[in-house]
Design a protein around this motif. Structure first.
Motif, PDB file in Angstrom:
ATOM      1  N   MET A   1      65.662  44.907  12.039  1.00  5.24           N
ATOM      2  CA  MET A   1      66.140  46.172  11.485  1.00  5.24           C
ATOM      3  C   MET A   1      65.682  47.325  12.378  1.00  5.24           C
ATOM      4  O   MET A   1      66.454  48.237  12.672  1.00  5.24           O
ATOM      5  CB  MET A   1      65.652  46.382  10.060  1.00  5.24           C
ATOM      6  CG  MET A   1      66.248  47.626   9.422  1.00  5.24           C
ATOM      7  SD  MET A   1      65.778  47.820   7.713  1.00  5.24           S
ATOM      8  CE  MET A   1      66.863  46.633   6.973  1.00  5.24           C
ATOM      9  N   ARG A   2      64.437  47.284  12.844  1.00  4.39           N
ATOM     10  CA  ARG A   2      63.921  48.310  13.761  1.00  4.39           C
ATOM     11  C   ARG A   2      64.707  48.277  15.064  1.00  4.39           C
ATOM     12  O   ARG A   2      65.131  49.310  15.578  1.00  4.39           O
ATOM     13  CB  ARG A   2      62.434  48.074  14.031  1.00  4.39           C
ATOM     14  CG  ARG A   2      61.819  49.084  14.999  1.00  4.39           C
ATOM     15  CD  ARG A   2      61.371  48.358  16.260  1.00  4.39           C
ATOM     16  NE  ARG A   2      60.800  49.311  17.202  1.00  4.39           N
ATOM     17  CZ  ARG A   2      61.087  49.317  18.482  1.00  4.39           C
ATOM     18  NH1 ARG A   2      61.918  48.454  19.007  1.00  4.39           N
ATOM     19  NH2 ARG A   2      60.554  50.187  19.289  1.00  4.39           N
ATOM     20  N   ASP A   3      64.928  47.088  15.600  1.00  4.07           N
ATOM     21  CA  ASP A   3      65.661  46.965  16.858  1.00  4.07           C
ATOM     22  C   ASP A   3      67.076  47.511  16.729  1.00  4.07           C
ATOM     23  O   ASP A   3      67.578  48.188  17.631  1.00  4.07           O
ATOM     24  CB  ASP A   3      65.700  45.506  17.323  1.00  4.07           C
ATOM     25  CG  ASP A   3      64.330  44.981  17.729  1.00  4.07           C
ATOM     26  OD1 ASP A   3      63.377  45.780  17.853  1.00  4.07           O
ATOM     27  OD2 ASP A   3      64.214  43.756  17.918  1.00  4.07           O
ATOM     28  N   ASN A   4      67.728  47.246  15.601  1.00  6.05           N
ATOM     29  CA  ASN A   4      69.089  47.752  15.398  1.00  6.05           C
ATOM     30  C   ASN A   4      69.084  49.252  15.169  1.00  6.05           C
ATOM     31  O   ASN A   4      70.043  49.939  15.526  1.00  6.05           O
ATOM     32  CB  ASN A   4      69.779  46.995  14.273  1.00  6.05           C
ATOM     33  CG  ASN A   4      70.070  45.560  14.674  1.00  6.05           C
ATOM     34  OD1 ASN A   4      70.213  45.252  15.856  1.00  6.05           O
ATOM     35  ND2 ASN A   4      70.137  44.676  13.704  1.00  6.05           N
ATOM     36  N   GLY A   5      68.005  49.778  14.630  1.00  6.41           N
ATOM     37  CA  GLY A   5      67.849  51.230  14.538  1.00  6.41           C
ATOM     38  C   GLY A   5      67.741  51.864  15.909  1.00  6.41           C
ATOM     39  O   GLY A   5      68.294  52.939  16.162  1.00  6.41           O
ATOM     40  N   VAL A   6      67.029  51.187  16.819  1.00  9.12           N
ATOM     41  CA  VAL A   6      66.937  51.669  18.203  1.00  9.12           C
ATOM     42  C   VAL A   6      68.323  51.664  18.835  1.00  9.12           C
ATOM     43  O   VAL A   6      68.731  52.634  19.481  1.00  9.12           O
ATOM     44  CB  VAL A   6      65.941  50.806  19.017  1.00  9.12           C
ATOM     45  CG1 VAL A   6      66.023  51.147  20.502  1.00  9.12           C
ATOM     46  CG2 VAL A   6      64.518  50.993  18.496  1.00  9.12           C
ATOM     47  N   ARG A   7      69.059  50.588  18.639  1.00 11.77           N
ATOM     48  CA  ARG A   7      70.422  50.506  19.186  1.00 11.77           C
ATOM     49  C   ARG A   7      71.313  51.612  18.625  1.00 11.77           C
ATOM     50  O   ARG A   7      72.100  52.228  19.344  1.00 11.77           O
ATOM     51  CB  ARG A   7      71.018  49.132  18.889  1.00 11.77           C
ATOM     52  CG  ARG A   7      70.350  48.002  19.639  1.00 11.77           C
ATOM     53  CD  ARG A   7      70.945  46.645  19.244  1.00 11.77           C
ATOM     54  NE  ARG A   7      70.347  45.577  20.021  1.00 11.77           N
ATOM     55  CZ  ARG A   7      69.495  44.682  19.531  1.00 11.77           C
ATOM     56  NH1 ARG A   7      69.146  44.704  18.254  1.00 11.77           N
ATOM     57  NH2 ARG A   7      68.986  43.743  20.320  1.00 11.77           N
ATOM     58  N   ALA A   8      71.194  51.870  17.319  1.00 15.10           N
ATOM     59  CA  ALA A   8      71.974  52.948  16.698  1.00 15.10           C
ATOM     60  C   ALA A   8      71.584  54.293  17.302  1.00 15.10           C
ATOM     61  O   ALA A   8      72.444  55.154  17.516  1.00 15.10           O
ATOM     62  CB  ALA A   8      71.752  52.960  15.186  1.00 15.10           C
ATOM     63  N   GLY A   9      70.302  54.464  17.612  1.00 14.58           N
ATOM     64  CA  GLY A   9      69.846  55.700  18.244  1.00 14.58           C
ATOM     65  C   GLY A   9      70.449  55.893  19.617  1.00 14.58           C
ATOM     66  O   GLY A   9      70.824  57.019  19.990  1.00 14.58           O
ATOM     67  N   TRP A  10      70.564  54.804  20.367  1.00 16.25           N
ATOM     68  CA  TRP A  10      71.202  54.899  21.694  1.00 16.25           C
ATOM     69  C   TRP A  10      72.647  55.369  21.535  1.00 16.25           C
ATOM     70  O   TRP A  10      73.123  56.245  22.266  1.00 16.25           O
ATOM     71  CB  TRP A  10      71.189  53.560  22.398  1.00 16.25           C
ATOM     72  CG  TRP A  10      69.849  53.020  22.756  1.00 16.25           C
ATOM     73  CD1 TRP A  10      68.671  53.715  22.889  1.00 16.25           C
ATOM     74  CD2 TRP A  10      69.543  51.659  23.036  1.00 16.25           C
ATOM     75  NE1 TRP A  10      67.657  52.863  23.230  1.00 16.25           N
ATOM     76  CE2 TRP A  10      68.157  51.588  23.335  1.00 16.25           C
ATOM     77  CE3 TRP A  10      70.280  50.486  23.059  1.00 16.25           C
ATOM     78  CZ2 TRP A  10      67.517  50.397  23.644  1.00 16.25           C
ATOM     79  CZ3 TRP A  10      69.644  49.297  23.375  1.00 16.25           C
ATOM     80  CH2 TRP A  10      68.282  49.258  23.668  1.00 16.25           C
ATOM     81  N   ALA A  11      73.361  54.767  20.593  1.00 10.77           N
ATOM     82  CA  ALA A  11      74.761  55.147  20.369  1.00 10.77           C
ATOM     83  C   ALA A  11      74.860  56.584  19.864  1.00 10.77           C
ATOM     84  O   ALA A  11      75.776  57.320  20.251  1.00 10.77           O
ATOM     85  CB  ALA A  11      75.408  54.182  19.385  1.00 10.77           C
ATOM     86  N   ALA A  12      73.919  56.987  19.016  1.00  7.50           N
ATOM     87  CA  ALA A  12      73.921  58.371  18.511  1.00  7.50           C
ATOM     88  C   ALA A  12      73.780  59.347  19.668  1.00  7.50           C
ATOM     89  O   ALA A  12      74.470  60.372  19.707  1.00  7.50           O
ATOM     90  CB  ALA A  12      72.792  58.569  17.496  1.00  7.50           C
ATOM     91  N   ARG A  13      72.921  59.043  20.622  1.00 18.11           N
ATOM     92  CA  ARG A  13      72.755  59.925  21.783  1.00 18.11           C
ATOM     93  C   ARG A  13      74.040  59.994  22.612  1.00 18.11           C
ATOM     94  O   ARG A  13      74.394  61.046  23.140  1.00 18.11           O
ATOM     95  CB  ARG A  13      71.587  59.469  22.643  1.00 18.11           C
ATOM     96  CG  ARG A  13      70.253  59.728  21.983  1.00 18.11           C
ATOM     97  CD  ARG A  13      69.105  59.283  22.881  1.00 18.11           C
ATOM     98  NE  ARG A  13      67.834  59.409  22.206  1.00 18.11           N
ATOM     99  CZ  ARG A  13      67.163  60.548  22.061  1.00 18.11           C
ATOM    100  NH1 ARG A  13      67.647  61.664  22.547  1.00 18.11           N
ATOM    101  NH2 ARG A  13      66.002  60.566  21.427  1.00 18.11           N
ATOM    102  N   GLY A  14      74.753  58.881  22.717  1.00 11.68           N
ATOM    103  CA  GLY A  14      76.033  58.886  23.424  1.00 11.68           C
ATOM    104  C   GLY A  14      77.061  59.749  22.712  1.00 11.68           C
ATOM    105  O   GLY A  14      77.780  60.533  23.342  1.00 11.68           O
TER     106      GLY A  14
END
Length: 124
Positions: free
Chosen positions: A53-66
């Motif tokens: 869940m933490r790792d997928n939150g990190v991935r979502a953060g990357w996409a949010a920055r994009g």
């Protein structure tokens, strides 16, 4: 732990626990800009892989920055649009980019879906 809105497209049902990223409570692109602007950048390199869940939150953060970079570049009314409109516009423009680069959009979507599904069940 993290049951969430995975799939939703009528595709293959996922079995077992689902680890979706934590929901971000934003409704406009501007709210997303404000949310991510003060957050530190995260990496999966320091992850032991035991908290999907933490790792997928990190991935979502990357996409949010994009997405933030996209709406800030466009500026103006884009910042006040609902986040779903801004995200949809980005996807449409990415499809134009795939055309311009001669890339296979459908193959990329299939690959992305395969990775997403593996990530939300904790396999990646």
């Amino acid at each position: 732990m993290g049951r969430g809105p995975a799939g939703g497209d009528g595709g293959d049902a996922l079995e077992g626990e689902i680890f979706c990223a934590r929901r971000l409570e934003v409704s406009t692109a501007q709210e997303l800009v404000e949310l991510v602007s003060g957050q530190a950048r995260e990496s999966l390199l320091d992850s032991d892989g035991l908290d999907p869940m933490r790792d997928n939150g990190v991935r979502a953060g990357w996409a949010a920055r994009g997405l933030v970079a996209y709406v800030v570049h466009l500026g103006g009314a884009t910042l006040t649009e609902e986040i779903s409109v801004a995200a949809g516009d980005l996807l449409a423009d990415l499809r134009h980019l795939f055309d311009a680069l001669g890339l296979d959009w459908d193959a990329a979507l299939a690959s992305a879906d395969m990775h997403y599904r593996a990530e939300i069940v904790g396999e990646l």
